[in-house]
Every structure is written in C-alpha cells, then in structure tokens.
Enzyme design. Structure first.
Site, PDB file in Angstrom:
ATOM      1  N   GLY A  41       0.794  -1.219   0.000  1.00 23.94           N
ATOM      2  CA  GLY A  41       0.000   0.000   0.000  1.00 23.94           C
ATOM      3  C   GLY A  41       0.824   1.267   0.000  1.00 23.94           C
ATOM      4  O   GLY A  41       0.303   2.361  -0.245  1.00 23.94           O
ATOM      5  N   GLU A  42       2.130   1.163   0.285  1.00 23.18           N
ATOM      6  CA  GLU A  42       3.000   2.338   0.234  1.00 23.18           C
ATOM      7  C   GLU A  42       3.165   2.773  -1.216  1.00 23.18           C
ATOM      8  O   GLU A  42       3.062   1.971  -2.139  1.00 23.18           O
ATOM      9  CB  GLU A  42       4.358   1.982   0.842  1.00 23.18           C
ATOM     10  CG  GLU A  42       5.311   3.154   0.999  1.00 23.18           C
ATOM     11  CD  GLU A  42       6.619   2.759   1.666  1.00 23.18           C
ATOM     12  OE1 GLU A  42       7.660   3.309   1.288  1.00 23.18           O
ATOM     13  OE2 GLU A  42       6.569   1.879   2.560  1.00 23.18           O
ATOM     14  N   LYS A 194     -30.726  23.008  14.310  1.00 22.98           N
ATOM     15  CA  LYS A 194     -30.693  21.567  14.579  1.00 22.98           C
ATOM     16  C   LYS A 194     -29.938  21.260  15.861  1.00 22.98           C
ATOM     17  O   LYS A 194     -29.030  21.992  16.261  1.00 22.98           O
ATOM     18  CB  LYS A 194     -30.056  20.817  13.403  1.00 22.98           C
ATOM     19  CG  LYS A 194     -28.561  21.084  13.229  1.00 22.98           C
ATOM     20  CD  LYS A 194     -28.002  20.325  12.045  1.00 22.98           C
ATOM     21  CE  LYS A 194     -26.495  20.648  11.886  1.00 22.98           C
ATOM     22  NZ  LYS A 194     -25.925  20.008  10.714  1.00 22.98           N
ATOM     23  N   ASP A 224     -22.237  15.639   3.414  1.00 22.59           N
ATOM     24  CA  ASP A 224     -21.578  14.362   3.700  1.00 22.59           C
ATOM     25  C   ASP A 224     -22.592  13.224   3.565  1.00 22.59           C
ATOM     26  O   ASP A 224     -22.725  12.620   2.515  1.00 22.59           O
ATOM     27  CB  ASP A 224     -20.959  14.412   5.093  1.00 22.59           C
ATOM     28  CG  ASP A 224     -20.080  13.205   5.394  1.00 22.59           C
ATOM     29  OD1 ASP A 224     -20.075  12.249   4.600  1.00 22.59           O
ATOM     30  OD2 ASP A 224     -19.393  13.208   6.435  1.00 22.59           O
TER      31      ASP A 224
END
Length: 312
Positions: A41-42, A194, A224
């Site tokens: 993964g590097e 909210k 999001d």
C-alpha cells in the site's frame, strides 16, 4: 488563456479529472508524473520532467481516504527536492477542515495539523475553495487564496427563475454564508436550527422564519451523509414551502447520501466538481470550477490580483 513556460501543473491520482479541465482552460499540458504503488500500500512519487526553477502547481483535493493527503505531501516534498522555484498546493476541497477547533476535551484539531504538514512539506502558497471555516486561513504562515463556489453557482440560481425565492441555511453554522447570498441576491433568509446527539445524527430540527409559499434555496459548503440538508428540505415542505433546491460546494456524499437525496423533497441539488461524484442521482447536478481555478493560477503566476474572482 495563455500560460508562461515558467510554471507547470501536476495532479494527484484522484484529482486528475479536474486537473485536465484546468489545463485545458489554461491551454497548457498536464505535467508528467509517476506514482508507483507497492504491494503493502505504500507509494512513491516522481516527476518525469524537469521542474528546476519552475513555479509548480499541484492539484489535489484531500478528501478521504488519507492516501490523497499523503500523495500530495509526497508531491510537495519531491518538488522541493527537484529544485522547484515555488510550490503552490491547489486544494479545491480542503479535507479535515471540520476539525477546526477543540469542541470538547482531548480532541485533535485536524485542520491545523494538516496545515502544519503542508507547511513542513514545503508549500509556498495555498489555493483552495470554500473552507468549512474561514479562520483556517490563519492556520497557515504562507499566502492563502480562498476562492468561492458562488462564482459558478450564481448562473445556476439565475436560471431557476423562481417566483418567491428565499435563501436558507440547513444549520446555524452556515448563517454567515447564507446571509452573504441573501444580501447579494436581495432575498429574504430563513434558518434551520438543529440539535445533534452525535456526529451525522440529528435529534431535532426547527425553522426560524416563514417559508409558506416560498421557493427555498438551501446553501451549504459540504454535504456528507445528506442527513441535515434532506431533513431541512422535508421540513421546509411540511411547513408550506412551494419548492426546495440546494447548492453546496463539496459533494462528499458518503453512503447513503445519494439515496437520501433521491427520496427527499429536494427538486435539485447542485455541487461543484471539487470532489469526483461518481454515483447516479437524477436530482444531482455538477458544475465545474476548472475555469475559476485556471484563472486564479494564471493570475498568481503573473502577480495579478484575483479579487475580481470573488463574486460574493
């Protein structure tokens, strides 16, 4: 738009789609870069052309996963070690910005940490857009050019030709942003209030203001999970609104955001392409900020003012 040979534009892996658009607007080639990934993964970064003495612009949004941030840091370090004259990080979406203060005990201030990392890596300037909190600019000791998505959103808002438009914010934190739109467009404003029990979970929401018979335009910077903005849209319609549309700068759109938007009372939601949006939704429209960033890059390189890019 013409460019000088003294600057070069490069892109990280996940923002290449936007970098290619920016380079088309600049009428310059996208620089050649090799990112080699190892089995664990590097990864390593290398420039495949000389950048000695050049003003280097590195385009990379730092949305999840954290590889995007690490990739940008390695690009900056490699450019510094390759004797670039200056290094400008172009970050359309500045990730980790929601962690901009200590809102409870024993928490990290992620936005400041990222600012420190970018500075330590070696940037000379930052160009970004619609930071979650304006004060993040103060986390940097280098110049920050903070652009605004309103430059591209105004055309969309005008095209709607709404009979009774009202600007709205889905939460109190976005009041300043919504108020700026309302003043510029000479429209009234309403606010959604909210209460949260925990992150991404709303316990209660109320409207401050009258929305009866109005065409609502919700303004936000980040969507999001889409829980807040869809709940606000539904609440507006329950309280007599005629229609609800939304504009938001950054389409984080974590699951199940697209499903929530499709099932909500929203007629349409418009995002910029600061983050790639690959999921399909008939209610989502994406407009490009490539020309705006291209203009900013050109003006920075030519030591020209960019204040005319600030519509609101």
């Amino acid at each position: 738009m013409q460019t000088k040979s003294s600057y070069k534009v490069f892109s990280g892996t996940k923002s290449r789609y936007l970098a290619e658009k920016i380079c088309r607007s600049l009428n310059c080639p996208l620089g050649q870069m090799n990112i080699e990934r190892f089995a664990d993964g590097e990864f390593s970064v290398s420039y495949e052309e000389s950048i000695r003495g050049a003003n280097v612009f590195l385009i990379q949004s730092t949305f999840p996963d954290s590889d995007n941030l690490m990739e940008l840091l390695l690009m900056i370090d490699a450019a510094k070690r390759a004797s670039a004259k200056s290094i400008v990080a172009v970050i359309p979406y500045f990730g980790w910005a929601r962690q901009d203060r200590k809102d409870k005990s024993r928490v990290a201030i992620g936005a400041k940490l990222v600012a420190n990392l970018l500075s330590a890596a070696g940037i000379n300037r930052l160009i970004t857009m619609d930071l979650h909190a304006d004060q993040i600019q103060g986390f940097f000791d280098v110049p920050v050019d903070h652009l605004y998505g309103s430059t591209v959103f105004m055309e969309e808002v005008s095209s709607w030709n709404l009979a009774n438009p009202v600007i709205a914010t889905p939460d109190v934190g976005g009041t300043k942003r919504a108020n700026t739109y309302a003043k510029y467009l000479n429209m009234p404003m309403v606010i959604c209030y909210k209460l949260r029990k925990k992150a991404n979970e709303i316990s209660e929401m109320k409207i401050i203001g009258d929305v009866t018979g109005m065409d609502i335009i919700l303004v936000d910077d980040i969507v999001d999970t889409a829980g807040t903005i869809t709940k606000a849209a539904d609440l507006m319609m329950e309280n007599g609104a005629n229609s609800v549309r939304a504009i938001a700068s950054h389409a984080v759109m974590s699951d199940p955001a697209s499903t929530r938007v499709d099932q909500s009372s929203l007629t349409e939601i418009v995002f910029t392409d600061s983050i790639p949006y690959s999921k399909k939704s008939e209610k989502v429209k994406v407009v490009s900020v490539a020309d705006m960033f291209a203009t900013a890059i050109s003006r920075v390189c030519n030591n020209e003012s960019i204040s005319t890019l600030y519509l609101i």
